[in-house]
Design a protein around this motif. Structure first.
Motif, short mmCIF file in Angstrom:
data_model
loop_
_atom_site.label_atom_id
_atom_site.label_comp_id
_atom_site.label_asym_id
_atom_site.label_seq_id
_atom_site.Cartn_x
_atom_site.Cartn_y
_atom_site.Cartn_z
N VAL A 170 47.83 -8.91 32.40
CA VAL A 170 49.42 -9.20 33.49
C VAL A 170 50.49 -8.44 31.99
O VAL A 170 51.46 -7.86 31.96
CB VAL A 170 49.71 -10.01 33.31
CG1 VAL A 170 51.87 -10.68 33.41
CG2 VAL A 170 48.98 -10.22 34.70
N TRP B 135 47.58 -8.26 46.35
CA TRP B 135 48.12 -9.89 45.82
C TRP B 135 46.79 -10.39 46.75
O TRP B 135 46.96 -10.73 47.14
CB TRP B 135 49.19 -10.01 46.71
CG TRP B 135 50.32 -9.56 45.69
CD1 TRP B 135 51.31 -8.90 46.57
CD2 TRP B 135 51.04 -9.54 44.51
NE1 TRP B 135 52.66 -8.35 45.83
CE2 TRP B 135 52.29 -9.10 44.67
CE3 TRP B 135 50.58 -9.96 43.06
CZ2 TRP B 135 52.76 -8.86 43.64
CZ3 TRP B 135 51.51 -10.29 42.21
CH2 TRP B 135 52.39 -9.26 42.03
N ARG C 119 48.33 -3.34 39.17
CA ARG C 119 50.15 -2.70 39.24
C ARG C 119 49.51 -1.06 39.44
O ARG C 119 49.22 -0.28 39.56
CB ARG C 119 50.43 -2.69 37.97
CG ARG C 119 51.84 -1.61 37.94
CD ARG C 119 52.40 -1.80 36.07
NE ARG C 119 52.22 -2.90 35.77
CZ ARG C 119 53.94 -4.04 35.88
NH1 ARG C 119 54.42 -3.51 36.92
NH2 ARG C 119 53.97 -4.89 34.98
N ARG C 120 51.03 -0.69 40.70
CA ARG C 120 51.10 -0.09 41.30
C ARG C 120 51.57 0.87 40.67
O ARG C 120 52.29 0.96 40.06
CB ARG C 120 51.61 -0.05 42.73
CG ARG C 120 51.09 -1.24 43.22
CD ARG C 120 51.18 -1.02 44.44
NE ARG C 120 50.52 -1.81 45.77
CZ ARG C 120 50.82 -2.75 47.17
NH1 ARG C 120 51.48 -2.34 47.04
NH2 ARG C 120 49.82 -3.46 47.40
N ARG D 198 47.45 -8.50 40.65
CA ARG D 198 47.46 -7.22 41.77
C ARG D 198 47.61 -6.66 40.24
O ARG D 198 47.73 -6.33 39.74
CB ARG D 198 47.80 -7.35 42.72
CG ARG D 198 49.41 -6.73 42.32
CD ARG D 198 49.91 -5.91 44.13
NE ARG D 198 51.68 -5.65 43.80
CZ ARG D 198 51.98 -5.25 45.05
NH1 ARG D 198 51.79 -5.58 45.91
NH2 ARG D 198 53.59 -4.94 44.32
N GLY E 30 49.83 -4.70 31.33
CA GLY E 30 51.31 -4.10 32.00
C GLY E 30 49.58 -3.87 32.87
O GLY E 30 50.49 -2.81 33.47
N ARG F 66 55.53 -14.75 31.41
CA ARG F 66 56.37 -14.19 31.61
C ARG F 66 57.68 -13.54 30.52
O ARG F 66 58.08 -12.70 30.31
CB ARG F 66 57.26 -15.27 32.29
CG ARG F 66 57.02 -15.10 33.92
CD ARG F 66 58.06 -15.86 34.46
NE ARG F 66 58.04 -17.58 34.27
CZ ARG F 66 57.21 -18.76 34.89
NH1 ARG F 66 55.64 -17.91 35.32
NH2 ARG F 66 57.15 -19.84 34.43
N GLU G 216 49.95 -7.64 37.96
CA GLU G 216 51.14 -7.55 37.93
C GLU G 216 50.96 -9.02 38.92
O GLU G 216 49.60 -9.15 38.78
CB GLU G 216 52.13 -7.00 39.06
CG GLU G 216 52.48 -5.59 39.25
CD GLU G 216 52.80 -5.28 40.81
OE1 GLU G 216 53.89 -4.95 40.89
OE2 GLU G 216 52.33 -4.73 41.67
N TRP G 217 51.98 -9.89 38.19
CA TRP G 217 51.58 -11.20 38.46
C TRP G 217 52.50 -11.75 38.67
O TRP G 217 54.07 -11.08 39.17
CB TRP G 217 51.69 -12.15 36.81
CG TRP G 217 52.02 -13.79 37.03
CD1 TRP G 217 49.95 -13.91 37.21
CD2 TRP G 217 52.08 -14.01 36.98
NE1 TRP G 217 50.53 -16.00 37.39
CE2 TRP G 217 52.00 -15.92 37.05
CE3 TRP G 217 54.13 -14.25 37.16
CZ2 TRP G 217 53.09 -17.04 37.42
CZ3 TRP G 217 54.63 -15.50 37.20
CH2 TRP G 217 53.60 -17.61 37.42
N ARG G 218 52.74 -12.56 39.86
CA ARG G 218 53.50 -13.53 40.78
C ARG G 218 52.57 -15.51 40.97
O ARG G 218 52.26 -15.42 40.80
CB ARG G 218 54.31 -13.38 41.90
CG ARG G 218 53.13 -13.51 42.99
CD ARG G 218 54.05 -12.56 44.69
NE ARG G 218 52.77 -12.75 45.89
CZ ARG G 218 52.92 -11.83 46.61
NH1 ARG G 218 53.81 -10.99 46.73
NH2 ARG G 218 51.96 -11.82 47.43
#
Length: 176
Positions: free
Chosen positions: A156, A109, A174-175, A172, A159, A27, A162-164
């Motif tokens: 992540v 995801w 990155r779109r 997933r 870039g 983060r 993506e991470w959650r």
């Protein structure tokens, strides 16, 4: 100076709340060692716990458990039919077809275990074996599993992915 202090305070607060150190590092775009350095600088070095009232037993830690040779893993991992609202229930993690890329397999995801499996398949460390044969790498504190997770977090930070973190750690591609 005020911005740096509030950033450090947030890092210390997340660490104190029990957040995953790798996630904190991702983060804030820093390394795990830097997270520990911030916490130690702000809070002070860790102090060893005083000895307990009972001596440590001679058999501690317990010996490693080896499953019996006759118990083979199932042919595919099928988790229970539950997923939080808005998430698809994964049926099984299958090895991707030859020639596919991580970008094409991580379009949605995917939980941490599945993303590590797909990354391991993409770089060739699992040799096309199904998830059931290699799942111990993700669940048993295996060094390869830690490194695969570290590679995902590095992607992540750069870039690419993506991470959650909630409701479960997921990745997933990155779109856009």
């Amino acid at each position: 100076m005020g911005v740096e202090e509030s950033r450090d305070d947030r890092i210390v607060a997340e660490f104190g709340d029990g957040h995953d150190v790798d996630g904190i590092a991702a983060r804030y775009g820093i390394t795990v060692a830097e997270v520990y350095a911030v916490v130690e600088r702000e809070v002070g070095p860790s102090v060893p716990a005083p000895p307990g009232p009972y001596p440590v037993p001679g058999h501690y830690p317990p010996p490693a458990y080896a499953p019996p040779a006759h118990s083979a893993p199932p042919s595919a991992y099928a988790p229970p039919g539950y997923a939080p609202p808005g998430y698809a229930v994964p049926q099984a993690y299958q090895a991707p077809q030859p020639g596919t890329t991580l970008a094409t397999t991580l379009t949605e995801w995917t939980d941490s275990d599945g993303a590590q499996f797909l990354l391991g398949q993409a770089i060739g460390v699992f040799g096309g074996r199904p998830f059931a044969e290699v799942r111990h790498v993700f669940w048993a504190g295996d060094p390869l599993g830690h490194e695969l997770r570290g590679m995902l977090l590095a992607l992540v930070r750069t870039g690419v992915l993506e991470w959650r973190g909630h409701p479960a750690e997921q990745f997933r591609w990155r779109r856009g």
